[in-house]
Design a protein around this motif. Structure first.
Motif, PDB file in Angstrom:
ATOM      1  N   LEU A  69      20.649  57.091   3.669  1.00 19.40           N
ATOM      2  CA  LEU A  69      21.748  57.852   3.080  1.00 19.40           C
ATOM      3  C   LEU A  69      21.241  59.132   2.419  1.00 19.40           C
ATOM      4  O   LEU A  69      21.804  60.216   2.621  1.00 19.40           O
ATOM      5  N   ILE A  70      20.157  59.013   1.636  1.00 22.54           N
ATOM      6  CA  ILE A  70      19.591  60.181   0.955  1.00 22.54           C
ATOM      7  C   ILE A  70      19.086  61.198   1.973  1.00 22.54           C
ATOM      8  O   ILE A  70      19.297  62.406   1.837  1.00 22.54           O
ATOM      9  N   GLY A  71      18.418  60.704   3.023  1.00 16.98           N
ATOM     10  CA  GLY A  71      17.917  61.598   4.067  1.00 16.98           C
ATOM     11  C   GLY A  71      19.046  62.283   4.815  1.00 16.98           C
ATOM     12  O   GLY A  71      18.927  63.449   5.209  1.00 16.98           O
ATOM     13  N   LEU A  72      20.145  61.562   5.019  1.00 19.29           N
ATOM     14  CA  LEU A  72      21.298  62.121   5.726  1.00 19.29           C
ATOM     15  C   LEU A  72      21.891  63.298   4.967  1.00 19.29           C
ATOM     16  O   LEU A  72      22.275  64.316   5.557  1.00 19.29           O
ATOM     17  N   MET A  73      21.951  63.185   3.653  1.00 21.45           N
ATOM     18  CA  MET A  73      22.522  64.257   2.840  1.00 21.45           C
ATOM     19  C   MET A  73      21.576  65.442   2.676  1.00 21.45           C
ATOM     20  O   MET A  73      22.020  66.585   2.555  1.00 21.45           O
ATOM     21  N   GLY A  74      20.255  65.183   2.682  1.00 22.34           N
ATOM     22  CA  GLY A  74      19.290  66.277   2.517  1.00 22.34           C
ATOM     23  C   GLY A  74      19.506  67.027   1.211  1.00 22.34           C
ATOM     24  O   GLY A  74      19.967  66.469   0.214  1.00 22.34           O
ATOM     25  N   ASN A  75      19.206  68.318   1.227  1.00 20.32           N
ATOM     26  CA  ASN A  75      19.376  69.133   0.011  1.00 20.32           C
ATOM     27  C   ASN A  75      20.837  69.328  -0.371  1.00 20.32           C
ATOM     28  O   ASN A  75      21.140  69.683  -1.512  1.00 20.32           O
ATOM     29  N   PHE A  76      21.750  69.082   0.598  1.00 23.53           N
ATOM     30  CA  PHE A  76      23.178  69.191   0.289  1.00 23.53           C
ATOM     31  C   PHE A  76      23.579  68.167  -0.779  1.00 23.53           C
ATOM     32  O   PHE A  76      24.578  68.348  -1.472  1.00 23.53           O
ATOM     33  N   ALA A  77      22.760  67.112  -0.916  1.00 25.28           N
ATOM     34  CA  ALA A  77      23.043  66.075  -1.917  1.00 25.28           C
ATOM     35  C   ALA A  77      23.117  66.664  -3.319  1.00 25.28           C
ATOM     36  O   ALA A  77      23.866  66.175  -4.161  1.00 25.28           O
ATOM     37  N   LEU A 162      19.608  61.691  -8.254  1.00 23.81           N
ATOM     38  CA  LEU A 162      19.887  61.497  -6.826  1.00 23.81           C
ATOM     39  C   LEU A 162      19.662  60.033  -6.449  1.00 23.81           C
ATOM     40  O   LEU A 162      20.428  59.459  -5.666  1.00 23.81           O
ATOM     41  N   GLY A 163      18.603  59.436  -7.031  1.00 21.83           N
ATOM     42  CA  GLY A 163      18.318  58.040  -6.731  1.00 21.83           C
ATOM     43  C   GLY A 163      19.443  57.118  -7.151  1.00 21.83           C
ATOM     44  O   GLY A 163      19.846  56.226  -6.403  1.00 21.83           O
TER      45      GLY A 163
END
Length: 483
Positions: A69-77, A162-163
């Motif tokens: 999920l975190i990787g999917l969002m990338g910096n857009f997170a 983010l975590g």
């Protein structure tokens, strides 16, 4: 009690464990409930506690889904975080100052007890995450170093804010499998004779502790909070579990231990810290402020003496009791889709405030630690106790002791460039104390406050100080005996 009439009996899915003993299922209902118990519990255990091969390594499934999920969002997170935190600030202003109690919706109720302090913290949180999002997404934007630098915002927003965003989202989907379908009844029955006399908490609290150790301390706090709201814990039990068993995960502990140049002693140090956490909790539950908390459930019902004694004595029947209750809990639970929906809705209600408070308090605390002498001064308070306990290199390590309240990684970082000058026993001492302090405002303490847990700000500070004072002599004994 279920009967042969066509009238469907409706039970409260969150009824107390001892009341499950009054339910009787017919054979077909029992079998369906047993199957549901097995399937849902296996899913919950697999997701949170079982490591599987992944990319040449082994990881628990929860971490795999979380990392995806975190990787999917990338910096857009980081824009997502800024939007959530900004939305929280807007909602706070709207419901607190514009509507002023005129709204009665569930969402409005989240902000009804907010004060001017919340306005300040929500504003700071938004400023911090917005600047960090700009740094991560806009080429050429630098931003003020004291906010977005690696020692401040960089140590809070990516790994913690983010975590926790990922933990809350993924946890909302999978936590019902662990909490709602019976496995807690088995764990609780088996460990009640051990947990209740020593720690004055139900046996099921052991599951919260394990979740912290294998996943994250935030997840441990969130699970405890969720069970408290389901009337599984009283206020007193909830605070004891949350402040005593929400230890940092094995992975993060390894990072801390390795940073102190003690990687070769990881298993020894972590095993000792595990034991110390439980020894300290035996003391903590018996002194204020935890001892003065009321044994009252979330719904206002007072816990009876019988409930406290129920299952507290070891006997051959405890597994049978736990298994019977587990099947019945699975049988009266909501449907899986309903529970996941309710879990997601609950998580979305707390998410904005949790992320905001983590940002505001976490970054502010690290700014204090990095750019002011506050923690250097506070370190002097502990020097006499360190000297009494004959801890080596007192002058070099004293500032590391109080700084753990800001972030548990800070004590070893404060040693910084002096690490080569500090003896191994002294580094072990600082590492042990930082791991067992448990309460720190960049994560656990802030999640406690943001989820409206029954603990006040000053009580959190007192618990931290008590844990530190108790940890110092215990850790000193350890280094004198084993290092």
């Amino acid at each position: 009690m279920e009967n042969n009439t066509t009238t469907k009996v409706v039970y409260d899915p969150d009824m107390p464990s001892n009341e499950l003993d009054n339910i009787t299922f017919k054979k077909d209902k029992f079998l369906k409930s047993l199957i549901r118990l097995i399937i849902c519990s296996v899913i919950g255990i697999l997701v949170f506690f079982v490591s599987v091969p992944h990319n040449g390594d082994s990881e628990i499934i929860f971490s795999i889904v979380y990392n995806w999920l975190i990787g999917l969002m990338g910096n857009f997170a980081y824009w997502v975080i800024a939007l959530i935190v900004g939305g929280n600030l807007f909602a706070h202003i709207y419901y607190k100052y514009i509507k002023k109690g005129k709204c009665t919706s569930t969402f409005a109720g989240v902000y009804e007890n907010d004060t001017i302090l919340h306005t300040i913290l929500y504003s700071l949180g938004f400023i911090y995450v917005f600047l960090y999002a700009m740094k991560m997404n806009i080429a050429g934007f630098v931003g003020p170093e004291f906010i977005v630098g690696d020692a401040t915002g960089g140590s809070v927003v990516p790994p913690i804010v983010l975590g926790v965003l990922g933990i809350i989202i993924v946890g909302a989907v999978f936590m019902p499998f662990l909490l709602n379908y019976g496995i807690l009844e088995i764990v609780g029955a088996l460990l009640e004779p051990f947990m209740r006399p020593l720690f004055k908490v139900p046996g099921k609290a052991a599951l919260d502790a394990v979740a912290s150790f294998v996943s994250s301390s935030s997840l441990g706090v969130l699970i405890t909070n969720r069970l408290w709201k389901k009337n599984a814990y009283t206020d007193k039990e909830m605070v004891a579990i949350m402040t005593g068993f929400s230890a940092v995960s094995i992975g993060f502990a390894y990072l801390v231990i390795n940073t102190a140049n003690l990687g070769h002693l990881f298993l020894k140090i972590y095993a000792i810290s595990f034991v110390l956490v439980f020894i300290m909790e035996i003391i903590m539950v018996r002194i204020p402020p935890i001892s003065r908390k009321k044994n009252v459930y979330y719904n206002g019902r007072e816990q009876s003496e019988a409930e406290r004694k129920d299952g507290a004595k070891a006997s051959l029947s405890i597994f049978k009791t736990g298994f019977s209750r587990a099947v019945k809990r699975a049988g009266i639970a909501n449907g899986v889709a309903t529970d996941i929906k309710l879990s997601v809705m609950d998580s979305l209600l707390i998410l904005p405030q949790v992320l905001t408070m983590l940002s505001a308090i976490g970054v502010s605390a690290l700014i204090l630690a990095e750019y002011t002498p506050v923690f250097q001064w506070l370190g002097n308070i502990f020097k006499p106790l360190l000297l009494i306990c004959q801890v080596p290199d007192v002058s070099l390590i004293a500032p590391s002791i109080p700084v753990g309240i800001a972030e548990m990684f800070l004590p070893v970082l404060v040693m910084g460039t002096k690490i080569t000058l500090i003896s191994e026993p002294a580094r072990v001492f600082v590492t042990l104390v930082s791991i067992v302090q448990i309460i720190f405002f960049s994560e656990t303490a802030t999640v406690m406050l943001a989820t409206k847990s029954p603990i006040k700000f000053w009580e959190i500070i007192v618990c931290f100080l008590e844990r530190t004072v108790i940890a110092i002599p215990l850790a000193a004994i350890v280094i004198h005996l084993f290092f």
